[in-house]
Design a protein around this motif. Sequence first.
Motif, PDB file in Angstrom:
ATOM      1  N   PRO A 120       0.842  -1.196   0.000  1.00 44.46           N
ATOM      2  CA  PRO A 120       0.000   0.000   0.000  1.00 44.46           C
ATOM      3  C   PRO A 120       0.880   1.249   0.000  1.00 44.46           C
ATOM      4  N   SER A 121       0.576   2.182  -0.877  1.00 47.16           N
ATOM      5  CA  SER A 121       1.471   3.320  -1.029  1.00 47.16           C
ATOM      6  C   SER A 121       0.748   4.528  -1.606  1.00 47.16           C
ATOM      7  N   VAL A 122       1.450   5.643  -1.552  1.00 44.47           N
ATOM      8  CA  VAL A 122       1.041   6.882  -2.205  1.00 44.47           C
ATOM      9  C   VAL A 122       2.026   7.131  -3.340  1.00 44.47           C
ATOM     10  N   VAL A 123       1.518   7.455  -4.518  1.00 44.60           N
ATOM     11  CA  VAL A 123       2.371   7.814  -5.651  1.00 44.60           C
ATOM     12  C   VAL A 123       2.022   9.236  -6.053  1.00 44.60           C
ATOM     13  N   GLU A 124       3.042  10.041  -6.252  1.00 49.29           N
ATOM     14  CA  GLU A 124       2.836  11.437  -6.631  1.00 49.29           C
ATOM     15  C   GLU A 124       3.897  11.852  -7.634  1.00 49.29           C
ATOM     16  N   PRO A 125       3.720  12.996  -8.277  1.00 49.15           N
ATOM     17  CA  PRO A 125       4.729  13.432  -9.255  1.00 49.15           C
ATOM     18  C   PRO A 125       6.064  13.709  -8.586  1.00 49.15           C
ATOM     19  N   TYR A 126       7.113  13.449  -9.339  1.00 50.42           N
ATOM     20  CA  TYR A 126       8.469  13.782  -8.905  1.00 50.42           C
ATOM     21  C   TYR A 126       8.658  15.271  -9.157  1.00 50.42           C
ATOM     22  N   LEU A 127       8.726  16.033  -8.073  1.00 50.98           N
ATOM     23  CA  LEU A 127       8.744  17.486  -8.163  1.00 50.98           C
ATOM     24  C   LEU A 127      10.173  17.985  -8.287  1.00 50.98           C
ATOM     25  N   THR A 128      10.443  18.755  -9.307  1.00 50.72           N
ATOM     26  CA  THR A 128      11.778  19.324  -9.514  1.00 50.72           C
ATOM     27  C   THR A 128      11.718  20.837  -9.366  1.00 50.72           C
ATOM     28  N   HIS A 129      12.907  21.428  -9.259  1.00 48.11           N
ATOM     29  CA  HIS A 129      13.049  22.886  -9.176  1.00 48.11           C
ATOM     30  C   HIS A 129      12.202  23.454  -8.045  1.00 48.11           C
ATOM     31  N   CYS A 130      12.397  22.896  -6.866  1.00 45.42           N
ATOM     32  CA  CYS A 130      11.678  23.384  -5.699  1.00 45.42           C
ATOM     33  C   CYS A 130      12.614  23.380  -4.499  1.00 45.42           C
ATOM     34  N   ARG A 131      12.143  23.960  -3.439  1.00 46.92           N
ATOM     35  CA  ARG A 131      12.849  23.929  -2.159  1.00 46.92           C
ATOM     36  C   ARG A 131      11.922  23.322  -1.131  1.00 46.92           C
ATOM     37  N   GLU A 132      12.491  22.945   0.009  1.00 50.79           N
ATOM     38  CA  GLU A 132      11.689  22.352   1.067  1.00 50.79           C
ATOM     39  C   GLU A 132      11.865  23.133   2.357  1.00 50.79           C
ATOM     40  N   VAL A 133      10.750  23.507   2.948  1.00 49.84           N
ATOM     41  CA  VAL A 133      10.768  24.265   4.193  1.00 49.84           C
ATOM     42  C   VAL A 133       9.886  23.553   5.206  1.00 49.84           C
ATOM     43  N   ALA A 134      10.059  23.908   6.463  1.00 51.82           N
ATOM     44  CA  ALA A 134       9.230  23.344   7.529  1.00 51.82           C
ATOM     45  C   ALA A 134       8.856  24.449   8.501  1.00 51.82           C
ATOM     46  N   VAL A 135       7.681  24.309   9.074  1.00 51.30           N
ATOM     47  CA  VAL A 135       7.209  25.235  10.095  1.00 51.30           C
ATOM     48  C   VAL A 135       6.786  24.413  11.313  1.00 51.30           C
ATOM     49  N   ILE A 136       7.312  24.762  12.479  1.00 55.42           N
ATOM     50  CA  ILE A 136       6.944  24.136  13.735  1.00 55.42           C
ATOM     51  C   ILE A 136       5.802  24.941  14.362  1.00 55.42           C
ATOM     52  N   VAL A 137       4.712  24.248  14.670  1.00 59.82           N
ATOM     53  CA  VAL A 137       3.539  24.881  15.265  1.00 59.82           C
ATOM     54  C   VAL A 137       3.251  24.218  16.605  1.00 59.82           C
ATOM     55  N   ALA A 138       3.039  25.031  17.633  1.00 59.81           N
ATOM     56  CA  ALA A 138       2.600  24.528  18.934  1.00 59.81           C
ATOM     57  C   ALA A 138       1.169  24.983  19.169  1.00 59.81           C
ATOM     58  N   ARG A 139       0.325  24.042  19.606  1.00 61.30           N
ATOM     59  CA  ARG A 139      -1.066  24.376  19.945  1.00 61.30           C
ATOM     60  C   ARG A 139      -1.406  23.695  21.257  1.00 61.30           C
ATOM     61  N   SER A 140      -1.911  24.456  22.204  1.00 63.19           N
ATOM     62  CA  SER A 140      -2.181  23.926  23.537  1.00 63.19           C
ATOM     63  C   SER A 140      -3.560  23.309  23.600  1.00 63.19           C
ATOM     64  N   ALA A 141      -3.821  22.608  24.703  1.00 64.95           N
ATOM     65  CA  ALA A 141      -5.126  21.989  24.907  1.00 64.95           C
ATOM     66  C   ALA A 141      -6.229  23.039  24.999  1.00 64.95           C
ATOM     67  N   SER A 142      -5.870  24.268  25.369  1.00 66.14           N
ATOM     68  CA  SER A 142      -6.846  25.356  25.428  1.00 66.14           C
ATOM     69  C   SER A 142      -7.026  26.064  24.093  1.00 66.14           C
ATOM     70  N   GLY A 143      -6.249  25.673  23.076  1.00 62.71           N
ATOM     71  CA  GLY A 143      -6.370  26.262  21.758  1.00 62.71           C
ATOM     72  C   GLY A 143      -5.425  27.408  21.474  1.00 62.71           C
ATOM     73  N   ALA A 144      -4.545  27.731  22.416  1.00 56.86           N
ATOM     74  CA  ALA A 144      -3.533  28.763  22.151  1.00 56.86           C
ATOM     75  C   ALA A 144      -2.533  28.233  21.132  1.00 56.86           C
ATOM     76  N   VAL A 145      -2.054  29.109  20.248  1.00 55.80           N
ATOM     77  CA  VAL A 145      -1.163  28.695  19.158  1.00 55.80           C
ATOM     78  C   VAL A 145       0.085  29.564  19.158  1.00 55.80           C
ATOM     79  N   ASP A 146       1.218  28.935  18.919  1.00 56.10           N
ATOM     80  CA  ASP A 146       2.470  29.656  18.688  1.00 56.10           C
ATOM     81  C   ASP A 146       3.143  29.040  17.464  1.00 56.10           C
ATOM     82  N   ILE A 147       3.690  29.891  16.606  1.00 50.58           N
ATOM     83  CA  ILE A 147       4.281  29.440  15.341  1.00 50.58           C
ATOM     84  C   ILE A 147       5.734  29.897  15.281  1.00 50.58           C
ATOM     85  N   PHE A 148       6.641  28.955  15.092  1.00 49.72           N
ATOM     86  CA  PHE A 148       8.058  29.282  14.954  1.00 49.72           C
ATOM     87  C   PHE A 148       8.339  29.777  13.531  1.00 49.72           C
ATOM     88  N   PRO A 149       9.449  30.484  13.336  1.00 43.92           N
ATOM     89  CA  PRO A 149       9.801  30.927  11.979  1.00 43.92           C
ATOM     90  C   PRO A 149      10.067  29.730  11.066  1.00 43.92           C
TER      91      PRO A 149
END
Length: 427
Positions: A180-209
């Motif tokens: 069982p798998s996912v197949v998707e296009p091989y993406l070229t000429h791109c970059r990869e970024v990540a965003v760390i998000v914290a969300r509390s049990a009360s719904g407060a949110v903080d987002i890192f750069p």
Amino acid sequence: MLTVRVVMRRLGIIGGGQLALYLCEAAQALGVEVAVLAEPGDAPALRRADTRFIAALDDIAAIDRFLACCDVLTFDKEAIPDDTLLHLAAAETQGACVVLPRVDTLLMLKDKGLQKTWLVEQNLPTLPFKLLSGNSVSLDELTGTLGRSLVQKSSRGGYDGRGVQVLAPITSARELWDVPSVVEPYLTHCREVAVIVARSASGAVDIFPPVSMNFDTRLNAVLSVTVPAGIGADTAGEAQQLACRAIEALSGVGVFAVEMFLTAGGELLINEISPRVHNSGHLTLQACNVSQFSQHVRAVLDLPLLPSRLLSPAVMLNILYRENDRAICPREPSVQALPEPGATLYWYGKTPGHPGRKMGHINAVGRDVDQALVRAGWRCPPARYGGRVDRAAGDRRSDQRNPLAGRRRHPVDSANAGGGACRHGRH
């Protein structure tokens, strides 16, 4: 003078790797008692835990003993057996503990097919894809929709690039893994970024750069992470908004890593979401006023989140194992200030294993990313910090019968380059 640590709540962590190790330290700094349940074998977090359990993750009797030591339960990995997760959900219903992130969130995100389907249902941007039950498919139908250059991801079990293969171009359906798998296009000429998000049990949110990620081309593993991401203020803001939108849609509690592709045309596409602290967030230990680990503890215990802010440009270099590094890998976790200003070496205390295994990392801060890279020893001589950190040696070959035994090498772009081919796997 006797020092008494006030225990606010008892936190349990399933998983004993380096992520759990730093969660332990963050929790204990907040006066929280920590229990860790780890599988037999390497488990650096057991060296920091207040209460330790060693058992298979499907050992329900051990799970129940562990739960007796926890008020709130969290994870350092998503690869938890379904039956165990369902048992945890039942225990939570009976009032044994609180499980965060929620069990239904983990069950969905740990399956790449379910996750991709959910992204589409939530109108969150992602690459087009096909879900396969095996390799008995029409190649013409598959390539007619997605193109002849493809990436296949096992639906479950992949990490650090395992369970991912590139077929560029694909010439026969027999080249696909029969899983069982996912197949998707091989993406070229791109970059990869990540965003760390914290969300509390009360719904407060903080987002890192946002951070930018650079990969080892042979091992398909993260080599370095830099912040700022170098993608422009407007795009960085869009990435943060997209990540926040995804975690709000999940009603997620804890820290989540939202990995994205940034295409040559400036479009942001969600690659995958990890329901835990993440390798791309290690540099928050030095670069920010609060780490991802502390925010996760605060979030799951519903303590006030600290508004995160970037203190300095920074880089994180993963130390990836090579066979000739065996003698210099320490067997205990350690943190060491390096001679260069603002550079810190973290060893995880893991047993040497396969080439490319994450044995530690270096964080460095500077007036800009270039200075941080120099301070971290980018492209340094192999023996400089007791191990080569600019590239990991070794060549893992793809096993067509078992996708988790290896992976096809996937070309990736430089963190500071204008484009290249993007990695599609979890780490």
